[in-house]
Design a protein around this motif. Structure first.
Motif, PDB file in Angstrom:
ATOM      1  N   VAL A  70       0.836  -1.204   0.000  1.00 39.77           N
ATOM      2  CA  VAL A  70       0.000   0.000   0.000  1.00 39.77           C
ATOM      3  C   VAL A  70       0.871   1.254   0.000  1.00 39.77           C
ATOM      4  N   LEU A  71       1.907   1.264   0.803  1.00 41.12           N
ATOM      5  CA  LEU A  71       2.786   2.424   0.886  1.00 41.12           C
ATOM      6  C   LEU A  71       3.518   2.676  -0.437  1.00 41.12           C
ATOM      7  N   VAL A  72       4.039   1.635  -1.046  1.00 39.68           N
ATOM      8  CA  VAL A  72       4.734   1.781  -2.331  1.00 39.68           C
ATOM      9  C   VAL A  72       3.764   2.230  -3.419  1.00 39.68           C
ATOM     10  N   THR A  73       2.552   1.681  -3.414  1.00 38.74           N
ATOM     11  CA  THR A  73       1.539   2.093  -4.392  1.00 38.74           C
ATOM     12  C   THR A  73       1.205   3.568  -4.227  1.00 38.74           C
ATOM     13  N   TRP A  74       0.986   4.012  -2.984  1.00 39.94           N
ATOM     14  CA  TRP A  74       0.670   5.417  -2.742  1.00 39.94           C
ATOM     15  C   TRP A  74       1.818   6.325  -3.175  1.00 39.94           C
ATOM     16  N   MET A  75       3.038   5.959  -2.833  1.00 38.71           N
ATOM     17  CA  MET A  75       4.183   6.799  -3.204  1.00 38.71           C
ATOM     18  C   MET A  75       4.325   6.890  -4.721  1.00 38.71           C
ATOM     19  N   THR A  76       4.091   5.788  -5.410  1.00 38.62           N
ATOM     20  CA  THR A  76       4.189   5.782  -6.875  1.00 38.62           C
ATOM     21  C   THR A  76       3.113   6.673  -7.484  1.00 38.62           C
ATOM     22  N   ILE A  77       1.881   6.504  -7.047  1.00 35.73           N
ATOM     23  CA  ILE A  77       0.783   7.319  -7.571  1.00 35.73           C
ATOM     24  C   ILE A  77       1.022   8.799  -7.279  1.00 35.73           C
ATOM     25  N   PHE A  78       1.431   9.110  -6.071  1.00 39.01           N
ATOM     26  CA  PHE A  78       1.649  10.507  -5.713  1.00 39.01           C
ATOM     27  C   PHE A  78       2.761  11.124  -6.557  1.00 39.01           C
ATOM     28  N   GLN A  79       3.857  10.408  -6.755  1.00 38.25           N
ATOM     29  CA  GLN A  79       4.959  10.941  -7.553  1.00 38.25           C
ATOM     30  C   GLN A  79       4.566  11.115  -9.018  1.00 38.25           C
ATOM     31  N   LEU A  80       3.766  10.210  -9.535  1.00 35.06           N
ATOM     32  CA  LEU A  80       3.375  10.295 -10.943  1.00 35.06           C
ATOM     33  C   LEU A  80       2.364  11.406 -11.213  1.00 35.06           C
ATOM     34  N   TYR A  81       1.458  11.645 -10.282  1.00 28.91           N
ATOM     35  CA  TYR A  81       0.351  12.569 -10.526  1.00 28.91           C
ATOM     36  C   TYR A  81       0.399  13.848  -9.692  1.00 28.91           C
ATOM     37  N   ARG A  82       1.467  14.071  -8.944  1.00 28.31           N
ATOM     38  CA  ARG A  82       1.538  15.235  -8.071  1.00 28.31           C
ATOM     39  C   ARG A  82       1.344  16.540  -8.826  1.00 28.31           C
ATOM     40  N   ALA A  83       1.979  16.667  -9.949  1.00 30.80           N
ATOM     41  CA  ALA A  83       1.882  17.916 -10.714  1.00 30.80           C
ATOM     42  C   ALA A  83       0.457  18.139 -11.232  1.00 30.80           C
ATOM     43  N   GLU A  84      -0.215  17.078 -11.624  1.00 32.22           N
ATOM     44  CA  GLU A  84      -1.591  17.198 -12.142  1.00 32.22           C
ATOM     45  C   GLU A  84      -2.585  17.574 -11.039  1.00 32.22           C
ATOM     46  N   TRP A  85      -2.308  17.187  -9.805  1.00 31.04           N
ATOM     47  CA  TRP A  85      -3.231  17.444  -8.714  1.00 31.04           C
ATOM     48  C   TRP A  85      -3.158  18.877  -8.210  1.00 31.04           C
ATOM     49  N   GLY A  86      -2.155  19.607  -8.622  1.00 28.27           N
ATOM     50  CA  GLY A  86      -2.060  21.030  -8.296  1.00 28.27           C
ATOM     51  C   GLY A  86      -1.985  21.324  -6.815  1.00 28.27           C
ATOM     52  N   GLU A  87      -2.860  22.222  -6.378  1.00 28.14           N
ATOM     53  CA  GLU A  87      -2.823  22.720  -5.002  1.00 28.14           C
ATOM     54  C   GLU A  87      -3.091  21.617  -3.972  1.00 28.14           C
ATOM     55  N   VAL A  88      -3.937  20.665  -4.332  1.00 24.31           N
ATOM     56  CA  VAL A  88      -4.234  19.563  -3.404  1.00 24.31           C
ATOM     57  C   VAL A  88      -2.954  18.808  -3.065  1.00 24.31           C
ATOM     58  N   ALA A  89      -2.161  18.489  -4.070  1.00 24.55           N
ATOM     59  CA  ALA A  89      -0.897  17.776  -3.841  1.00 24.55           C
ATOM     60  C   ALA A  89       0.101  18.667  -3.105  1.00 24.55           C
ATOM     61  N   ASP A  90       0.097  19.965  -3.427  1.00 29.67           N
ATOM     62  CA  ASP A  90       0.998  20.884  -2.727  1.00 29.67           C
ATOM     63  C   ASP A  90       0.680  20.933  -1.236  1.00 29.67           C
ATOM     64  N   ASN A  91      -0.596  20.873  -0.899  1.00 26.72           N
ATOM     65  CA  ASN A  91      -0.995  20.887   0.506  1.00 26.72           C
ATOM     66  C   ASN A  91      -0.590  19.605   1.232  1.00 26.72           C
ATOM     67  N   MET A  92      -0.440  18.507   0.501  1.00 23.50           N
ATOM     68  CA  MET A  92      -0.013  17.244   1.097  1.00 23.50           C
ATOM     69  C   MET A  92       1.503  17.121   1.195  1.00 23.50           C
ATOM     70  N   SER A  93       2.236  18.013   0.548  1.00 22.26           N
ATOM     71  CA  SER A  93       3.693  17.912   0.475  1.00 22.26           C
ATOM     72  C   SER A  93       4.371  18.698   1.590  1.00 22.26           C
ATOM     73  N   PHE A  94       5.468  18.153   2.083  1.00 25.94           N
ATOM     74  CA  PHE A  94       6.304  18.886   3.022  1.00 25.94           C
ATOM     75  C   PHE A  94       7.214  19.838   2.264  1.00 25.94           C
ATOM     76  N   ILE A  95       7.729  19.352   1.136  1.00 25.53           N
ATOM     77  CA  ILE A  95       8.617  20.141   0.298  1.00 25.53           C
ATOM     78  C   ILE A  95       7.934  20.253  -1.061  1.00 25.53           C
ATOM     79  N   ILE A  96       7.712  21.464  -1.503  1.00 20.08           N
ATOM     80  CA  ILE A  96       7.028  21.679  -2.772  1.00 20.08           C
ATOM     81  C   ILE A  96       8.075  21.880  -3.849  1.00 20.08           C
ATOM     82  N   PRO A  97       8.179  20.927  -4.810  1.00 20.66           N
ATOM     83  CA  PRO A  97       9.140  21.072  -5.886  1.00 20.66           C
ATOM     84  C   PRO A  97       8.768  22.242  -6.802  1.00 20.66           C
ATOM     85  N   LYS A  98       9.757  22.865  -7.357  1.00 20.01           N
ATOM     86  CA  LYS A  98       9.530  23.983  -8.278  1.00 20.01           C
ATOM     87  C   LYS A  98       9.462  23.456  -9.704  1.00 20.01           C
TER      88      LYS A  98
END
Length: 101
Positions: A70-98
């Motif tokens: 479950v953890l590996v699946t979540w990390m993979t999905i988050f890394q692949l779709y983080r940019a598409e999720w926009g502000e929602v993903a930014d709010n879940m991130s500790f470090i926001i990539p530029k």
């Protein structure tokens, strides 16, 4: 800890505590449980508490594998779709990539 110096009843109690501790978002305890008690459960000659310890070890191993999957699946999905999720993903991130790589 040297498990050879611990009574079998105490081994069972410790194994049980680590098993239940894994349910409190500490799945690393399941891994430690399997690592510590595998020899006691499957290699050592039979003793009274061995069946119960074996049960906790098998359940801990299954829980650890499922949690890892479950953890590996979540990390993979988050890394692949983080940019598409926009502000929602930014709010879940500790470090926001530029930018987007």
């Amino acid at each position: 800890m040297n498990l050879n110096r611990v009574k079998d009843e105490d081994k069972l109690e410790l194994c049980r505590k680590y098993y239940y501790g894994g349910f409190f978002a500490l799945p690393f305890l399941w891994f430690v449980n399997v690592f510590w008690f595998f020899k006691q459960a499957f290699i050592r000659p039979a003793f009274e508490q061995q069946q119960q310890i074996k049960s906790y070890i098998i359940k801990s191993l299954v829980g650890c594998i499922l949690w890892t999957a479950v953890l590996v699946t979540w990390m993979t999905i988050f890394q692949l779709y983080r940019a598409e999720w926009g502000e929602v993903a930014d709010n879940m991130s500790f470090i926001i990539p530029k930018g987007i790589a």
